[in-house]
Every structure is written in C-alpha cells, then in structure tokens.
Design an enzyme around this catalytic site. Structure first.
Site, PDB file in Angstrom:
ATOM      1  N   SER A   1     -16.806 -11.870  24.287  1.00 20.58           N
ATOM      2  CA  SER A   1     -16.046 -11.299  23.031  1.00 20.58           C
ATOM      3  C   SER A   1     -16.056 -13.290  22.847  1.00 20.58           C
ATOM      4  O   SER A   1     -16.220 -13.944  23.113  1.00 20.58           O
ATOM      5  CB  SER A   1     -15.506 -10.587  22.763  1.00 20.58           C
ATOM      6  OG  SER A   1     -14.431 -10.710  21.662  1.00 20.58           O
TER       7      SER A   1
ATOM      8  N   ASP B   1      -8.532 -30.860  10.127  1.00 20.07           N
ATOM      9  CA  ASP B   1      -9.421 -31.764  10.727  1.00 20.07           C
ATOM     10  C   ASP B   1      -9.543 -31.020  12.441  1.00 20.07           C
ATOM     11  O   ASP B   1      -8.840 -31.880  13.046  1.00 20.07           O
ATOM     12  CB  ASP B   1      -8.856 -33.030  10.364  1.00 20.07           C
ATOM     13  CG  ASP B   1      -7.099 -33.264  11.305  1.00 20.07           C
ATOM     14  OD1 ASP B   1      -6.694 -31.588  11.243  1.00 20.07           O
ATOM     15  OD2 ASP B   1      -6.311 -33.702  11.829  1.00 20.07           O
TER      16      ASP B   1
ATOM     17  N   HIS C   1     -19.616  -3.825  21.159  1.00 17.30           N
ATOM     18  CA  HIS C   1     -19.184  -4.860  21.391  1.00 17.30           C
ATOM     19  C   HIS C   1     -18.236  -4.364  22.901  1.00 17.30           C
ATOM     20  O   HIS C   1     -17.869  -5.418  23.396  1.00 17.30           O
ATOM     21  CB  HIS C   1     -17.634  -5.579  20.358  1.00 17.30           C
ATOM     22  CG  HIS C   1     -17.788  -6.457  21.023  1.00 17.30           C
ATOM     23  ND1 HIS C   1     -17.977  -7.442  20.337  1.00 17.30           N
ATOM     24  CD2 HIS C   1     -16.547  -6.752  20.881  1.00 17.30           C
ATOM     25  CE1 HIS C   1     -17.077  -8.629  20.707  1.00 17.30           C
ATOM     26  NE2 HIS C   1     -16.161  -8.560  20.998  1.00 17.30           N
TER      27      HIS C   1
END
Length: 437
Positions: free
Chosen positions: A145, A362, A415
C-alpha cells in the site's frame, strides 16, 4: 544497538538508528528509527539477501511477528527480513499529540511533521542499508500500500540501493493530485457499498436506523470522542478488505440494547466503533494522509482537504438526504476530513498543525518521472482489481510508465491480500522474479 530474541520458528534482533530529522541538514536534530531484523530459526548465520518491508499507512508501524507464518514465513524462505517502524511510528521516536506538544506551537509542529513523508522514509532506509549491509550491497524491497508509494520514491531517489522490488496494492499515480485521487475514489466506494448491501440486504435498514439516531443525537464514545453520523459513515474504511464487509455486518448486529429510556446504542457497539475510528494508535495516518499526494509540480494549490472538497461532487454520500429520500446511507472510505480533528480526542490537539499542512503549497516532488522511465531495478507488482484504496487505473498507468515493472492483476484478493493470503500473494511475486511464472 542490537538485541536478539526467539519466537516459534524465527529469531529477531532489534536495531535502533540515530538519523537526521531533516536529511538536508544532517548536522541538525536527530531522531530514533527502529527496525526489527527477522531470520528463520537455524539460519541466523547464513549469508542471506536482505528484504526491507515498508508497511502501509502513512503512519503505520511494522507488524509484530508472533511466529513464522503468513507472508513473513514465505519471505523467510529466501531472505533476512527487516521490519521498519517508519519514522514517527512504533518504537521509533513518536509523533503524536503527546510528543508533538513538546515541539511548541502549531507552526513548529507542522514544520516538524513535514519531514515524515515518503522522501524522508526512503532516505532513512538508505542510511540504514549502508550501516547494516555496507555501501555496495543492495537489498530487496517489499512495499504494501503506502509502502508501495515509498517504493516508487525509492526508485526515484536511490535506485542504486535496490536489487529488486515487490509491490502489493501500492502503485500510486505518479502525476495524480489529491483531488484526482478522491475524484476516482468516491465511485469505487459506492461500488463497495453496493456490494455490501447486496451481500447483507438487511443492513440497509440497520444503517438507516443508526444514522437517523446519530443525526438527531450524536453519541459519546468511551474515550470521550463524538460519534456523529459522518463519523459512523467513516466505518466504510472496512469495506476495502477481504473480510471487512462481514466484520461491518457483525458490528451492526450488536448496535442496540434496551435501556431505561428505550433502545439505545450498546456499549459493545460503541467500544468497537471507537476501536475502528480512533487514531490514537496512528495519528500520522490522519495528519499526513493527504500530504502523501502533495507534489508542487502536480498541484501548486496544495491538498487543502481534498477529500472534503471533492465529496461535494458526490451528494449521494449525504446521510440526511439519503434518509429523506429512502435511499441507502452510504459509508465513506479511505478519506480524512477536517471534522475528524474535532471528534477524535487523539487528533484534537493536532488540529491547527493539520490545517497548516493542508494549506501548504510547496511540497517537494516524490517521484522522478524521467528516472522511473529509465528504471533498471526489476519490479513485481500485485494490482488488485477495483482496489478501494488505490485506483487500479492509476496503478496500471504507473506500471506502464516505470520501466521494468511486471504486473499481476487479480480479483482474488482485496487490498489486504499480502496479509490475508497467508503468503500466496508474495509467493507468486517471488516466483515471477525467479522466472518460474
């Protein structure tokens, strides 16, 4: 420092490394990063190749093995395994409401937390590799993951440290913004809801009853947290695992008890809901969840609570409207919302720091697209069909964009296939790497 211990079928050794908080300022503050070395019993002195395991998350500590079993048991057939407690987790220097309070105000906390993304984790791993293996020797990597996201960052920043990489459910979109991620995620979550209600049709009425009650009267959880209808919907996180739908169904079965004033939500239900929803054991998951998608070259506006913003495009998730119309109340999935920092006591003290991280514009890039296109490290990836947590389309696009990726696409596992398969998923990837399939 290294201390050894024995468990059925395995020998473990503890390692603690002092590493820079900011790898751009190696002479500055240092933190502790813990890793547990695991080797098959009887092979302690063998010259085995190393496999570094990077856990899902963000903010998840490595598994604590009790014996030789599951995927770890399969890995130990071929490797000496290093289970890394990624910075801020487990036995590494903690990052939670208690420790972060020592950093000062929210601005100081946010500045500190900015050093806990995949780029810092990879640079930690590279320093650890050099200390354990030496400058020249490479190791293999298994990323589950979010650990797969870190693998892509590793291939971008320091591929010279890797001999091969295995990824399970973790091929991230290289150029996907947080908005892109959630815009693709909400429809997948709808499908998981539909599958759950088809499997357990009686749950539709049970969920509507609980949602109506919480909409009128939010419940107080044992830890003082608040169970609102939106928090209740967040239990949909469970629907992305192999047994999650069944576990949710059983949870709903015990929701009510007859009290002095009539039916009320049971302590049993509330205690398990708290265990499912509280971030006390993994606050970094909530604080940094959207930041793992932040890349200034992809989105100059930052993440800005993308899951909350994009949710407005999917009105089917509004519980009140569903109750009014008679539609099923939909659970949400792997989304972090700003209200969680009000309802969860473990997150309340971190609310202002989380806001600052959400506003940041940023974030350094995590992936070097050109370097990945020229990648020379073999990569073997399990991609789960209709994975609720990681978009399959993104994963396949990334597999095409990164040179040397060989993918196995499967709908046999969800998953959590690495854990749930008892070693079968990892075995297939290793056999792919060995040319057996």
């Amino acid at each position: 420092m290294s201390t050894a211990g024995r468990l059925p079928g395995i020998v473990t050794s503890d390692h603690v490394f002092r590493l820079p908080l900011d790898h751009a300022a190696p002479q500055g503050e240092h933190i502790a990063v813990y890793a547990r070395e695991v080797v098959a019993a009887g092979r302690e002195d063998d010259d085995l190749p190393w496999l570094l395991f990077l856990q899902g998350g963000p903010g998840g500590k490595a598994a604590r093995p009790l014996e030789r079993d599951g995927w770890l048991g399969r890995a130990l057939d071929d490797y000496r395994v290093l289970l890394l407690d990624q910075r801020g987790t487990g036995r590494s220097t903690p990052a939670n409401r208690q420790s972060l309070a020592l950093r000062g105000d929210a601005q100081a906390q946010a500045g500190y937390l900015a050093h806990f993304r995949a780029d810092s984790i990879v640079r930690d791993a590279e320093l650890i590799r050099r200390r354990l293996l030496g400058e020249e020797r490479r190791w293999s990597l298994l990323g589950q993951s979010f650990g797969g996201f870190c693998t892509l960052t590793y291939l971008s920043l320091a591929p010279e440290g890797l001999r091969e990489a295995f990824v399970t459910g973790g091929l991230a979109g290289l150029r996907s913004s947080a908005d892109d991620v959630y815009r693709a995620a909400y429809p997948r979550v709808v499908r998981k809801n539909e599958a759950h209600y088809a499997r357990h049709p009686g749950d539709a009425a049970a969920v509507r009853r609980i949602a109506a009650h919480l909409l009128a009267t939010p419940a107080v959880l044992p830890d003082g947290g608040l169970l609102t209808v939106r928090a209740f919907q967040a239990l949909g996180m469970m629907l992305g695992t192999g047994t999650g739908s069944a576990a949710l169904h059983y949870l709903l079965e015990e929701a009510w008890v007859e009290g002095t004033a009539g039916p009320e939500l049971s302590d049993t239900f509330l205690a398990e809901v708290q265990a499912r929803l509280s971030f006390a054991q993994g606050p970094l998951y909530a604080v940094l969840h959207e930041a793992i998608y932040g890349q200034r070259s992809v989105d100059t506006a930052g993440t800005g609570w993308a899951a909350e913003r994009v949710r407005k495009e999917f009105p089917g998730f509004e519980a009140g409207a569903a109750l009014d119309s008679g539609a099923p109340v939909l659970f949400t999935g792997e989304m972090i919302y700003p209200w969680m920092f009000e309802t969860d006591p473990a997150l309340r003290p971190l609310r202002e720091a989380a806001e600052l991280l959400a506003e940041r514009t940023d974030w350094p890039d995590l992936y070097d697209v050109e370097r990945l296109a020229a990648n020379e490290v073999p990569v073997y990836a399990a991609v789960y069909h209709d994975d609720m947590y990681v978009d399959t389309a993104d994963s396949l696009e990334t597999a095409r964009a990164v040179r040397g990726v060989r993918s196995w696409i499967t709908n046999e596992w969800e998953h959590d296939g690495l854990r749930a398969s008892g070693g079968k998923v990892l075995d297939r990837l290793i056999r792919m790497a060995r040319g057996e399939i």
